[in-house]
Design a protein around this motif. Structure first.
Motif, PDB file in Angstrom:
ATOM      1  N   SER A 179      15.731 104.472  17.942  1.00  0.00           N
ATOM      2  CA  SER A 179      16.374 103.247  17.458  1.00  0.00           C
ATOM      3  C   SER A 179      15.334 102.164  17.179  1.00  0.00           C
ATOM      4  N   GLY A 180      14.314 102.068  18.037  1.00  0.00           N
ATOM      5  CA  GLY A 180      13.248 101.097  17.786  1.00  0.00           C
ATOM      6  C   GLY A 180      12.487 101.402  16.513  1.00  0.00           C
ATOM      7  N   GLU A 181      12.149 102.671  16.320  1.00  0.00           N
ATOM      8  CA  GLU A 181      11.450 103.066  15.089  1.00  0.00           C
ATOM      9  C   GLU A 181      12.292 102.766  13.857  1.00  0.00           C
ATOM     10  N   ASN A 182      13.590 103.029  13.934  1.00  0.00           N
ATOM     11  CA  ASN A 182      14.485 102.745  12.808  1.00  0.00           C
ATOM     12  C   ASN A 182      14.481 101.264  12.461  1.00  0.00           C
ATOM     13  N   MET A 183      14.533 100.421  13.484  1.00  0.00           N
ATOM     14  CA  MET A 183      14.522  98.975  13.264  1.00  0.00           C
ATOM     15  C   MET A 183      13.248  98.542  12.549  1.00  0.00           C
ATOM     16  N   GLY A 184      12.109  98.977  13.092  1.00  0.00           N
ATOM     17  CA  GLY A 184      10.828  98.582  12.509  1.00  0.00           C
ATOM     18  C   GLY A 184      10.657  99.105  11.100  1.00  0.00           C
ATOM     19  N   ASN A 185      11.040 100.360  10.856  1.00  0.00           N
ATOM     20  CA  ASN A 185      10.894 100.940   9.514  1.00  0.00           C
ATOM     21  C   ASN A 185      11.758 100.224   8.487  1.00  0.00           C
ATOM     22  N   ARG A 222      13.239  99.683  22.222  1.00  0.00           N
ATOM     23  CA  ARG A 222      13.630  99.073  20.945  1.00  0.00           C
ATOM     24  C   ARG A 222      12.667  97.954  20.569  1.00  0.00           C
ATOM     25  N   TYR A 225       8.808  99.823  20.098  1.00  0.00           N
ATOM     26  CA  TYR A 225       8.682 100.766  18.990  1.00  0.00           C
ATOM     27  C   TYR A 225       8.962 100.103  17.641  1.00  0.00           C
ATOM     28  N   SER A 226       9.823  99.100  17.603  1.00  0.00           N
ATOM     29  CA  SER A 226      10.073  98.396  16.347  1.00  0.00           C
ATOM     30  C   SER A 226       8.843  97.604  15.921  1.00  0.00           C
ATOM     31  N   LEU A 286      14.950  90.956  15.096  1.00  0.00           N
ATOM     32  CA  LEU A 286      15.175  92.294  15.634  1.00  0.00           C
ATOM     33  C   LEU A 286      16.063  92.168  16.864  1.00  0.00           C
ATOM     34  N   SER A 384      19.784 106.358  11.447  1.00  0.00           N
ATOM     35  CA  SER A 384      19.593 105.052  10.823  1.00  0.00           C
ATOM     36  C   SER A 384      20.680 104.820   9.775  1.00  0.00           C
TER      37      SER A 384
END
Length: 402
Positions: A179-185, A222, A225-226, A286, A384
């Motif tokens: 979920s953190g990666e999805n937010m950042g991407n 979250r 990783y974001s 975020l 995502s």
């Protein structure tokens, strides 16, 4: 003093008898669950908000053979309401496991009372949506000492040592790093396609980080990783507005942002105050869940944002709630991650079902798409969700197949 005394008892593996004030009567589903059932879709994850009072309220009960107690952190949380209702539906339809649940009302003292209550009832299984993260290993040991199979669900996992010492300890949760990666991407993609993303022209990403509970693993992942995804894409982090500035973020780093307890109202209040002082500096927001994201969006709209593309600030959340998905459709929420409460509920029930039948717990035997088993951990993938695939953010809490 009461909390410290209980923690000491837990650490020693000594749990007192039922503490007065812990409810045991059965109640109907909460209004949140009823609304979710009517909609038949989407929920929200992790800990949010509080409900008043210090007494625990017992919840749904299903008929069955083996017994399971379920301690939810807060019935009022949208995601929890959906998962709770689905778990009750599946148990009632199948009949193998009899379930009783209780509401900790986002209060550790109430959770302690609920735990004591169930320990006196001696269920075969105890599902714990734990909010007292430092006590996770002690809680696991207490269950073991009382001959109860402990299942930590949608919370920070007990330690590796706890699993090594306890063959009756299990963990069921989503993979929060995703979920953190999805937010950042999603933020990176927005910046890559919007030349005017840098609102104050300093060449850095100045952001607001809205957090749930700071010791909760989902909050930590979250947040870290974001931000790591944003830095990894070549963007320099600027001011962490309302929190501690950070650079060189790595996944798993503990970062202090704006604590909102997964609450929409707290997020709105906090963002309102930050806009007053930093309105021209906010490049993105975020949020740890959709409720917080929607609170931020409400605050921004109150200050005239989102009237057109020129004054839009990208906001990302997690959970793919009904309201969150509606916000994606109307262009105010950029991205969210589907944390499926139906898969959480069915994974919990299927685990108990397999254990009850004496069958191996494997990815194949759990048999749910996007759910995999690693030892005694059952992990659920995020999806995502953006305007391009928002139709995928659907599920039916009344579906009792498993």
């Amino acid at each position: 003093m009461k909390r410290r005394m209980f923690s000491a008892l837990m650490a020693a593996g000594l749990v007192s008898a039922l503490i007065a004030g812990c409810g045991s009567s059965n109640t109907a589903a909460t209004e949140a669950a009823k609304a979710a059932e009517s909609a038949g879709t989407a929920g929200a994850e992790s800990p949010a908000g509080t409900s008043g009072g210090a007494e625990a309220a017992a919840g749904t009960e299903s008929t069955g053979g083996a017994t399971a107690g379920v301690i939810w952190y807060n019935f009022a949380d949208t995601f929890i309401a959906n998962a709770r209702q689905c778990l009750g539906n599946v148990a009632a339809a199948d009949g193998t496991i009899k379930i009783s649940d209780a509401d900790s009302q986002n209060d550790i003292t109430v959770q302690d009372n609920n735990l004591n209550n169930f320990l006196t009832q001696k269920p075969k299984y105890l599902v714990i949506n734990n909010i007292n993260n430092p006590a996770a290993d002690s809680i696991a040991k207490t269950c073991t000492d009382n001959g109860i199979v402990a299942i930590f669900a949608n919370t920070t996992s007990p330690s590796d040592d706890a699993f090594a010492q306890n063959e009756n300890l299990w963990y069921v949760s989503s993979v929060s790093t995703q979920s953190g990666e999805n937010m950042g991407n999603a933020i990176v993609e927005y910046f890559n396609t919007h030349e005017n993303w840098d609102r104050n022209g300093n060449g850095k990403v100045d952001f607001i980080l809205l957090q749930g509970m700071q010791t909760f693993s989902d909050t930590i992942n979250r947040s870290s990783y974001s931000l790591a995804a944003i830095e990894g894409a070549g963007y320099e982090l600027g001011k962490n507005i309302g929190g501690d500035d950070v650079t060189g973020v790595k996944g798993g780093d503990s970062i202090n942002g704006v604590l909102c307890n997964f609450s929409r109202s707290e997020a709105q209040t906090n963002v309102e105050a930050l806009i007053a002082n930093y309105g021209d500096d906010i490049d993105c927001i975020l949020a740890d869940n959709d409720d917080e994201a929607l609170g931020a969006i409400a605050a921004l709209q109150a200050h005239g944002y989102f009237t057109d593309e020129s004054n839009t600030i990208p906001v990302v959340g997690v959970d793919a709630t009904v309201a969150g998905c509606e916000s994606i459709k109307n262009g105010t929420l950029l991205e969210t991650s589907l944390n499926n409460p139906v898969k959480l509920a069915k994974s919990i029930y299927k685990l108990m079902y397999l254990l009850e039948k004496g069958e191996a717990v494997t990815t194949e035997s759990i048999g749910l798409d996007g759910v995999h088993v690693e030892g005694h951990k059952i992990l659920i993938d995020y999806i995502s969700i953006t305007k391009d695939n928002v139709e995928q953010a659907s599920y039916d809490i009344n579906d009792t197949s498993f």
